[in-house]
Design an enzyme around this catalytic site. Structure first.
Site, mmCIF file in Angstrom:
data_model
loop_
_atom_site.group_PDB
_atom_site.id
_atom_site.type_symbol
_atom_site.label_atom_id
_atom_site.label_comp_id
_atom_site.label_asym_id
_atom_site.label_seq_id
_atom_site.Cartn_x
_atom_site.Cartn_y
_atom_site.Cartn_z
ATOM 1 N NE ARG A 174 0.254 4.085 6.759
ATOM 2 C CZ ARG A 174 -0.674 4.654 6.000
ATOM 3 N NH1 ARG A 174 -0.657 5.948 5.786
ATOM 4 N NH2 ARG A 174 -1.631 3.931 5.460
ATOM 5 C CG ASP A 195 -0.195 -0.123 2.531
ATOM 6 O OD1 ASP A 195 0.936 -0.643 2.542
ATOM 7 O OD2 ASP A 195 -0.742 0.286 3.576
ATOM 8 C CD GLU A 223 -1.099 0.467 6.853
ATOM 9 O OE1 GLU A 223 -1.028 1.494 7.531
ATOM 10 O OE2 GLU A 223 -2.179 -0.109 6.625
ATOM 11 C CD GLU A 262 -3.253 6.419 3.349
ATOM 12 O OE1 GLU A 262 -2.393 7.109 3.947
ATOM 13 O OE2 GLU A 262 -3.693 5.344 3.783
ATOM 14 C CG HIS A 302 -1.524 4.837 -0.208
ATOM 15 N ND1 HIS A 302 -0.742 4.841 0.897
ATOM 16 C CD2 HIS A 302 -2.547 3.976 0.042
ATOM 17 C CE1 HIS A 302 -1.271 4.016 1.807
ATOM 18 N NE2 HIS A 302 -2.362 3.474 1.303
#
Ligand code: BGC
Length: 935
Positions: free
Chosen positions: A513, A509, A515, A787, A808
């Site tokens: 960060r 994604d 993630e 994003e 993103h």
């Protein structure tokens, strides 16, 4: 496409053979053509791939599939038959000879399942074809694939770990000095012919032979669910070995296995880093010797003090052991390795392209927002790490921090903005061993960044001594779209940059960060665009293996794959549907049915789950599957999300069924295809009955539900459809012709407008430069896709800090429409076997567009330039494909092709004027249309 086989007796024909006679029309076309092409009748084969890759080294030996493109100077070339031979040496057929197969098929030529292919063996293959007139090509140049090791080949190799590390508790294992080095010296007693290294690890590894890094990969073995599959990489190391003593050295980092994954989830697979490898040496006399990881290896702690994908790497040069990976090194104080238990059944050859350094970008500028804090700007948000050349003193520690953005205002202006990274530290450190100048780049980490901050330097490096190494799975680039409108052109590039780095072993994604996960919904919406820019066959097929590993008993999959076990289990509409949308997108873009064949049973199980869910109330409405997700994701509309969810979910049910129907037909399952074909209109009708109101509006009324209803063709009745189209336009007008869609609606927004004949509105939305729009992001300085639409606000403030990434790709899903409408190329038959060329030339924002797509069939291109009243329009159609070209012209007579009236140009058929456009059908070739007084 049914194939029949006839074996020819004489394969070794060196000359091109012309047919004794060929149809008159084709003959005329050829004669005309010969007048313009000196080398007419040249017919040859190129772009040969095995499992979607050129010369893959170390792939599995089952499920092999070949493809080629045809080069021909003759317009309208088709393939009438082919012949393939596979041998253990070049230009032989000792493994397989297909014989002459009468077939126009050239993609996904599956090798028979019962071929006696051995592991760890190189096979050569060639193809030759006959065109539609019976003209025969020569054999292609040989190409090859090489199989990797099979599970059985690993019985003698052991998983080895550093003694103390194996014994350490989970907490201690991350303490300084925890990262191990491994070594062993081997002696080659005879002259060497070739050598292969097969390696994998719990953690990530860097292998060296005699002091030199092996291969050009990074972050191997990549990410899979390690409890199911652990990938093995194969390296040709022939040139790195010599007779006598050779040193094997390996460093390990935490990687996905032991490092931080996802939202601060540590150690999801285990605590102990370990290595498994086999070096297979083939001597000149033909004998083979294997060297494996076993008790004979030794290990020690090395200079990598910390190595985490999210937090960064710490390298302490004082802990270096010079020469540790050379044969002469004295390793007497290294400890014997521990053997750890591990399941060798999970070892599989890596099927897709490795992660490589795909580019090195020099820093563009340096600033010093506060004294001693040096910030370098690469001008591009990217994924990778920094490479710096810098002087320092013994014991001095440099700190390298990374960020996608800098503060744009206030006291912090010019300093790194790292709040959006959440717990990812994205910090590398380097400690000098002595007074010297070094070039440092990390080995075991990766960051998403545009800015690099260096602190702890007495003298900062010059801008010229700082670069960014761009990492990503090295998929071949296939699509290029150039537009004369600078903002749109930038958008094309931003989307591609987002794909390049977020395709890193798995489709992620976001790269910065904490993630960096395989969110299924993100790639589900982006896959069609991704498959324009790059050949996604091997990469997304590997990820489909990950999906199968994650599939639950009920057929469903989690929203994150590979699934970080124990940490996340939710899923929902739009996300798990990747199981259908992703293989569909790859097949549509490449015509390659392998990804469908491989996954068909699992896809059907998933579809049955969807179907059962939608039919449980006795209707065809999907009211379930809501779980964690509801409604569109990150939409700008404030509505009852559960209510929107129901509308979206039924639309997805219809669309899933449509895709499954097409794929069943492509796989030859006519009965199943017919069943689904009959179901699609029923689901659409159920949708209309339930969610389309009498005035034509759609329940809940968001842009997303309109875009889906119209983009997915859910309304069959033309009058009803027109009425809903008008409501859609009304809705957009109420939103001041600005988008409001989230992840799920965005891919359908412009396609829906084009479908209702409102390309003008699609362009209007695309050309917006104020919030919210794609253009707004670019105006605010974006170099990748954001994003959120408000990742940066108009006032320069950053969006919601808890979830805000600058890279993103989901909103980049608009790329597919841009290739289709601005580049002008739309897929009609999978793989561009049939395609439409119809660029939007009427919008005054553009006066030039060039679109090139390197498809498995060859180059598809469309290039148009407007010059005053004249429009020049060049189209390339690969051999064995055909295109419908819509030329912006009012009359057939106003169109010329390569200097002749288009209607009589060779290879141009059925020129018909249709309003503002002239429609022609063309077979393969290059066509240069010129229109005087274009509309
Ligand atoms: C991710 C997404 C994902 C979403 C789903 C986010 O945190 O970054 O892109 O699809 O969660 O809820």
């Amino acid at each position: 496409m049914q194939a029949s086989r006839v074996t020819t007796s004489s394969p070794a024909v060196r000359q091109l053979r012309r047919p004794a006679a060929f149809p008159v029309v084709a003959g005329l076309a050829a004669l005309l053509c010969c007048a313009f092409h000196v080398e007419a009748w040249a017919l040859s084969i190129s772009q040969m791939t095995t499992n979607g890759r050129a010369n893959p080294l170390g792939i599995g030996s089952d499920d092999l599939s070949l493809a080629w493109a045809i080069d021909s100077d003759t317009r309208g070339t088709v393939q009438g038959a082919y012949r393939v031979r596979v041998g253990t040496t070049e230009s032989t057929a000792d493994v397989w000879d297909s014989g002459r197969v009468v077939s126009d098929r050239q993609i996904d030529i599956a090798l028979p399942a019962d071929l006696p292919l051995r592991p760890a063996t190189r096979y050569y293959w060639q193809a030759r074809i006959w065109d539609g007139n019976g003209t025969e090509s020569e054999w292609s140049a040989p190409t090859w694939f090489e199989t990797g090791l099979s599970v059985g080949d690993w019985s003698d190799a052991k998983l080895i770990a550093h003694q103390s590390s194996a014994a350490r508790s989970a907490v201690q294992a991350s303490s300084p000095g925890a990262l191990p080095l491994f070594r062993r010296v081997i002696t080659l007693v005879k002259p060497l012919k070739s050598a292969r290294l097969y390696a994998s690890a719990h953690g990530i590894y860097q292998f060296s032979l005699n002091g030199r890094k092996v291969g050009d990969q990074f972050l191997a073995p990549g990410w899979t669910d390690y409890t199911r599959r652990l990938q093995v990489q194969t390296y040709d190391v022939t040139a790195q070995l010599h007779a006598g003593d050779n040193a094997l050295g390996v460093a390990l980092g935490d990687g996905w296995y032991r490092g931080k994954v996802g939202l601060n989830w540590p150690r999801i697979y285990g605590d102990t880093l370990a290595l498994i490898a086999k070096l297979r040496v083939t001597y000149a006399d033909g004998s083979v010797e294997d060297f494996v990881t076993d008790e004979s290896w030794r290990s020690a702690e090395g200079p990598f003090v910390r190595a985490d994908l999210q937090d960064g790497e710490s390298y302490d040069a004082r802990r270096e052991q010079p020469g540790w990976d050379r044969a002469a090194f004295d390793a007497s104080n290294w400890t014997p390795v521990a053997i750890v238990s591990g399941d060798s059944n999970v070892l599989v050859p890596q099927p897709d392209e490795p992660v490589r350094a795909t580019e090195v970008l020099p820093a563009r500028s340096r600033s010093e927002p506060v004294p001693g804090e040096y910030v370098y700007d690469f001008g591009q948000n990217l994924i990778g790490f920094a490479r710096i050349k810098i002087a320092g003193k013994a014991g001095q520690t440099l700190r390298l921090r990374h960020a996608e953005e800098i503060h744009r205002q206030g006291e912090q202006r010019g300093r790194l903005y790292t709040e959006s990274l959440r717990t990812a530290e994205a910090t590398d450190t380097y400690t000098f061993a002595r007074d010297e100048t070094v070039t440092y780049q990390p080995t075991f980490t990766q960051h998403g960044f545009r800015y690099l901050e260096i602190t702890g330097a007495a003298v900062p490096p010059e801008v010229g001594d700082v670069a960014a190494v761009v990492l990503g799975s090295a998929l071949p680039n296939t699509g290029d779209l150039r537009l004369s409108h600078p903002l749109l052109d930038q958008l094309v590039r931003n989307i591609h940059w987002g794909q390049r780095g977020n395709f890193l072993s798995i489709p992620t994604d976001t790269p910065a960060r904490d993630e960096r996960l395989g969110w299924t919904g993100d790639i589900a919406v982006f896959a069609p665009t991704a498959s324009r820019y790059q050949d996604t066959r091997a990469f997304l097929s590997k990820w489909m293996d990950d999906l199968r590993d994650a599939q639950r008993a009920d057929g469903n999959i989690p929203a994150i794959v590979p699934q970080p076990r124990d940490y996340f289990d939710a899923t929902g509409v739009g996300w798990s549907d990747a199981f259908i949308a992703v293989p569909y997108s790859v097949w549509r873009a490449t015509g390659d049915t392998r990804i469908l064949r491989r996954n068909w049973d699992a896809m059907r199980r998933f579809y049955r789950f969807v179907h059962a869910s939608a039919t449980q109330d006795g209707n065809l409405l999907e009211e379930g599957r809501s779980s964690w997700f509801s409604g569109d994701w990150l939409t700008l509309e404030t509505v009852d999300r559960l209510a929107e969810h129901r509308v979206i979910a039924t639309a997805y049910f219809a669309e899933n069924t449509r895709m499954m129907e097409e794929m069943a037909a492509a796989l030859g399952d006519a009965t199943q295809a017919a069943e689904w074909a009959a179901l699609v209109p029923r689901i659409r009708e159920a949708f209309v009955t339930a969610y389309r109101r009498a005035d034509g509006s759609i329940e809940i009324g968001t842009q997303t539900v309109y875009a889906m209803a119209l983009g997915m063709d859910l309304i069959a009745d033309p009058a009803a459809r027109a009425q809903t189209a008008a409501k859609f336009v009304e809705k957009l007008a109420a939103d001041n012709f600005h988008l409001k869609t989230g992840f799920l609606g965005t891919p359908w927004l412009l396609p829906a407008l084009s479908r209702i004949g409102r390309d003008d509105l699609a362009m209007r939305l695309l050309l917006n430069e104020d919030y919210p729009s794609w253009g707004f992001e670019i105006r605010m300085g974006a170099t990748t896709m954001w994003e959120r639409w408000n990742t940066i606000r108009a006032d320069g403030q950053f969006g919601p800090v808890e979830m805000n990434s600058f890279n993103h790709y989901a909103y980049g899903a608009v790329g597919d429409w841009m290739f289709g409408h601005l580049g002008g190329i739309t897929i009609v038959g999978p793989g561009y076997r049939r395609f439409r060329v119809a660029p939007l030339v009427t919008n005054t924002a553009l006066d030039h567009a060039s679109c090139r797509l390197q498809t498995p069939y060859g180059l598809v291109s469309s290039e148009w330039t407007r010059n005053g009243d004249e429009l020049r329009f060049v189209v390339t159609v690969p051999a064995n494909t055909a295109a419908e070209v819509l030329i912006p012209a009012k009359t057939v007579d106003s169109v010329r092709e390569s200097g002749r009236p288009a209607a009589s140009a060779p290879g141009v058929a059925a020129a018909v004027a249709e309003g503002e456009r002239v429609r022609v059908n063309v077979g393969s070739g290059r066509y240069e249309f010129v229109v005087r007084r274009a509309p």
